[in-house]
Design an enzyme around this catalytic site. Structure first.
Site: not given
Ligand code: PA5
Length: 320
Positions: A35, A78, A81, A128, A204, A220, A310
């Site tokens: 996100s 979600s 977070t 993602r 991921e 640099h 988390k």
């Molecule tokens: O892609 C993913 O699952 C993570 O990088 C989440 O995006 C991240 O943990 C944050 O969660 P959310 O996108 O639900 O805020």
């Protein structure tokens, strides 16, 4: 990934959310991971276009300059977070100009409690994998309040590129190059969002570490780190924007430097507009990381480390 359909859904979802007066101050993005990258991409789009800074905070506390002229955009797929929710609650003490973008969760409740506009994103995807819906929702919304990050032609161009997609072979050959290697992803400074997206997708989906380098800063410091590198199997992704020929000699130099150390894939971005380039590059990153996940026999959908992190985060935040 059907991102062209997602893009249209995002634009549509943006129309349904209540409007905010954009104010005149900086635009602050809060969000993490899949996100948070939306903020990076908006910053890339805004860089050569908007007359206001876009600052991305991937943490629990907004900067001290936030005031009632700051527009805050908080993105959490979600809606649950911790860092993002904390950032919103703290920013709300200083500004009511807050747009929330989420598929539900606590963020949706917050929108209701504080009467803040919410762009409701389709639920039940991986954050993602929802990049197109999230990003186009924000691009569409900001446009509707006078903050144009991409012209309608550029939006159309980008959706066209997503519709055409990317051949399996391109993704496969990058995955083969990266197999059993430690990836380094390098791009120019203005494409930082894309380099970070590549890293995150490799982390991921394919479950491997990766590092990002930005040109020209790379020249640099990091460049010296490769003079006597630790003996390890490296592979290099060099993100190349043919629309910025002034960087070509620097990318050529980086490619030559890296070729002594491991295989180099030079990824040529497609499209005229920044949005098309970001989406093309992100789509290729996603597909290549999925190919690599399948070659490595790992499940791209499961992110155990994030789930454990988390849980650990909750103990750092006694209120939730
Ligand atoms: O892609 C993913 O699952 C993570 O990088 C989440 O995006 C991240 O943990 C944050 O969660 P959310 O996108 O639900 O805020």
């Amino acid at each position: 990934l059907s991102w062209h359909k997602q893009a249209l859904r995002g634009l549509e979802a943006a129309e349904k959310a209540g409007r905010i007066e954009p104010g005149r101050g900086p635009i602050l993005f809060c969000g993490m991971g899949g996100s948070g990258i939306v903020g990076d991409m908006v910053a890339a789009l805004a860089y050569g276009r908007l007359r206001r800074p876009v600052i991305v905070v991937k943490d629990r506390t907004p900067p001290s300059w936030v005031n009632d002229d700051t527009l805050v955009v908080a993105v959490s797929y979600s809606g649950n977070t911790g860092e993002t929710l904390e950032c919103v609650e703290k920013a709300y003490r200083h500004t009511g100009r807050i747009l929330l973008v989420s598929s539900g969760g606590r963020m949706q409740e917050l929108a209701f409690e504080k009467n803040l506009p919410l762009i409701k994103i389709t639920p039940n995807l991986l954050p993602r994998a929802a990049l197109a819906e999230l990003l186009y929702a924000v691009v569409g919304y900001l446009r509707s309040i006078g903050l144009e990050l991409a012209s309608s032609c550029e939006v159309e161009e980008s959706i066209d590129i997503l519709r055409k997609g990317i051949g399996e072979d391109a993704a496969k050959s990058i995955a083969e190059l990266l197999y059993n290697k430690l990836p380094v992803v390098a791009s120019t400074f203005t494409l930082q969002a894309l380099a970070v997206r590549w890293k995150n997708e490799l982390n991921e989906n394919a479950k491997i570490p990766a590092k990002v380098e930005l040109i020209p800063e790379w020249g640099h410091n990091d460049v010296v780190g490769w003079e006597e590198p630790v003996n390890a199997p490296y592979a290099f992704i060099l993100i190349d924007d043919p629309g910025s020929p002034e960087y070509k000699p620097l990318l050529d130099f980086a490619a030559e430097w890296y070729e002594r150390l491991g295989p180099v894939a030079r990824v040529e971005l497609k499209g005229e507009g920044m949005l098309a380039k970001l989406m093309y590059g992100s789509l290729l990153a996603g597909l290549a990381s999925l190919e690599l996940a399948s070659m490595r026999g790992v499940d791209p959908a499961v992110t155990r480390g994030i789930a454990l992190y988390k849980e650990a985060y909750k103990s750092s935040s006694p209120n939730r």
